[in-house]
Design an enzyme around this catalytic site. Structure first.
Site, PDB file in Angstrom:
ATOM      1  N   PHE A 198       6.284   2.387  -4.213  1.00 62.67           N
ATOM      2  CA  PHE A 198       7.953   2.552  -4.116  1.00 62.67           C
ATOM      3  C   PHE A 198       8.349   4.213  -4.219  1.00 62.67           C
ATOM      4  O   PHE A 198       9.781   4.418  -3.389  1.00 62.67           O
ATOM      5  CB  PHE A 198       8.669   1.269  -4.717  1.00 62.67           C
ATOM      6  CG  PHE A 198       8.566   0.062  -4.248  1.00 62.67           C
ATOM      7  CD1 PHE A 198       8.462   0.460  -2.858  1.00 62.67           C
ATOM      8  CD2 PHE A 198       8.162  -0.571  -5.022  1.00 62.67           C
ATOM      9  CE1 PHE A 198       8.611  -1.736  -2.684  1.00 62.67           C
ATOM     10  CE2 PHE A 198       8.177  -1.304  -4.509  1.00 62.67           C
ATOM     11  CZ  PHE A 198       8.265  -2.546  -3.986  1.00 62.67           C
ATOM     12  N   TYR A 204       2.704   4.638   0.679  1.00 66.01           N
ATOM     13  CA  TYR A 204       3.651   5.008   2.120  1.00 66.01           C
ATOM     14  C   TYR A 204       3.054   5.858   3.210  1.00 66.01           C
ATOM     15  O   TYR A 204       1.911   6.379   1.978  1.00 66.01           O
ATOM     16  CB  TYR A 204       5.034   6.150   1.777  1.00 66.01           C
ATOM     17  CG  TYR A 204       5.691   5.529   1.181  1.00 66.01           C
ATOM     18  CD1 TYR A 204       6.680   5.052   1.905  1.00 66.01           C
ATOM     19  CD2 TYR A 204       6.368   5.909  -0.004  1.00 66.01           C
ATOM     20  CE1 TYR A 204       7.687   3.920   0.629  1.00 66.01           C
ATOM     21  CE2 TYR A 204       7.604   5.248  -1.312  1.00 66.01           C
ATOM     22  CZ  TYR A 204       7.871   4.364  -0.401  1.00 66.01           C
ATOM     23  OH  TYR A 204       8.965   3.758  -1.412  1.00 66.01           O
ATOM     24  N   HIS A 225      11.083  -8.635   0.273  1.00 65.08           N
ATOM     25  CA  HIS A 225      10.495  -7.661   0.205  1.00 65.08           C
ATOM     26  C   HIS A 225      12.226  -6.359   0.076  1.00 65.08           C
ATOM     27  O   HIS A 225      13.339  -6.736   0.962  1.00 65.08           O
ATOM     28  CB  HIS A 225       9.587  -6.585   0.884  1.00 65.08           C
ATOM     29  CG  HIS A 225       8.961  -5.716   0.953  1.00 65.08           C
ATOM     30  ND1 HIS A 225       9.321  -3.949   1.290  1.00 65.08           N
ATOM     31  CD2 HIS A 225       8.002  -4.966  -0.120  1.00 65.08           C
ATOM     32  CE1 HIS A 225       9.594  -3.529   1.152  1.00 65.08           C
ATOM     33  NE2 HIS A 225       7.517  -3.945   0.054  1.00 65.08           N
ATOM     34  N   ASP A 229       0.356  -1.101  -0.200  1.00 68.49           N
ATOM     35  CA  ASP A 229      -0.401  -0.142   0.192  1.00 68.49           C
ATOM     36  C   ASP A 229       1.007   1.379  -0.130  1.00 68.49           C
ATOM     37  O   ASP A 229       2.115   1.085   0.197  1.00 68.49           O
ATOM     38  CB  ASP A 229      -0.988  -0.368   1.044  1.00 68.49           C
ATOM     39  CG  ASP A 229      -0.378  -0.285   2.847  1.00 68.49           C
ATOM     40  OD1 ASP A 229       0.555  -0.422   2.842  1.00 68.49           O
ATOM     41  OD2 ASP A 229      -1.518  -0.713   3.522  1.00 68.49           O
TER      42      ASP A 229
END
Length: 224
Positions: free
Chosen positions: A78, A67, A187, A65
């Site tokens: 990102f 930031y 991740h 989801d």
């Protein structure tokens, strides 16, 4: 008010915007934006789909989801706008990029140049309440982004799917077309990056696959 993406996604996704789950999601979001601080800005919710059309998409980079800190999210997974400090996960992405392709670490974290080359920077949940990671999960976004991925899976042109972390990898079942390349690792978060993200070589592997399939590789260099 109808959602207008301004490219070929409009026709593909028009049926989704009419479905009950999306109408419920829309009502939920109206209340959330009215009562709380929600990221990204409501006009940037669909930035990834607006920036990277269906026809031009060739690499799909899935985030979780947005930031949830002030000023960070702007609708591209990102990515942060110029002038915003790079979050730790993005710093690790740039470290792997430097290791993999020898590219210098950029001075900012805006990934719009990737999106403009066909890298769809798609979060699986497109909104979040300030300071509350995961707060808009299981509200309908997952069904919407599943529809996006199902359309991409149906493309005849070979695509690269970058699935970093368990959340992104939960979508792998939607990618059934064996023309596509699926690259998986942990991740890039500081909590997990040392367990396989560093050294994964996904940027060079993606470009090699694109070249083998007759496509233009991505220039991963972000302006320094």
């Amino acid at each position: 008010m109808a959602v207008v993406l301004g490219n070929d996604w409009d026709e593909l996704l028009a049926p989704e915007f009419e479905k009950d789950y999306y109408q419920n999601l829309r009502r939920f979001l109206i209340e959330e934006y009215r009562k709380f601080t929600v990221y990204p800005d409501m006009y940037e919710i669909f930035a990834a789909l607006k920036r990277t059309s269906y026809e031009e998409a060739k690499v799909i980079l899935l985030g979780q989801d947005p930031y949830h800190g002030p000023g960070q999210a702007h609708g591209l997974a990102f990515s942060v706008k110029k002038g915003i400090p790079q979050p730790p996960s993005l710093q690790n992405i740039f470290k792997e990029l430097a290791r993999d392709l020898g590219l210098p670490i950029p001075g900012h974290g805006c990934l719009e140049s990737w999106a403009d080359q066909g890298v769809l920077l798609l979060n699986t949940t497109l909104t979040v309440r300030r300071g509350e990671a995961g707060s808009h999960q299981r509200k309908g976004w997952e069904q919407f982004t599943d529809a996006v991925l199902t359309h991409l899976n149906a493309k005849e042109t070979p695509l690269v799917f970058l699935l970093w972390g368990r959340h992104a990898q939960s979508k792998e079942a939607l990618i059934t077309n064996d023309k596509h390349l699926v690259l998986k690792t942990v991740h890039p978060s500081p909590l997990s990056a040392h367990r396989g993200f560093f050294g994964c070589g996904h940027f060079s592997k993606a470009n090699a696959f694109l070249q083998r399939s007759g496509q233009v590789p991505v220039d991963w260099q972000v302006e320094v």
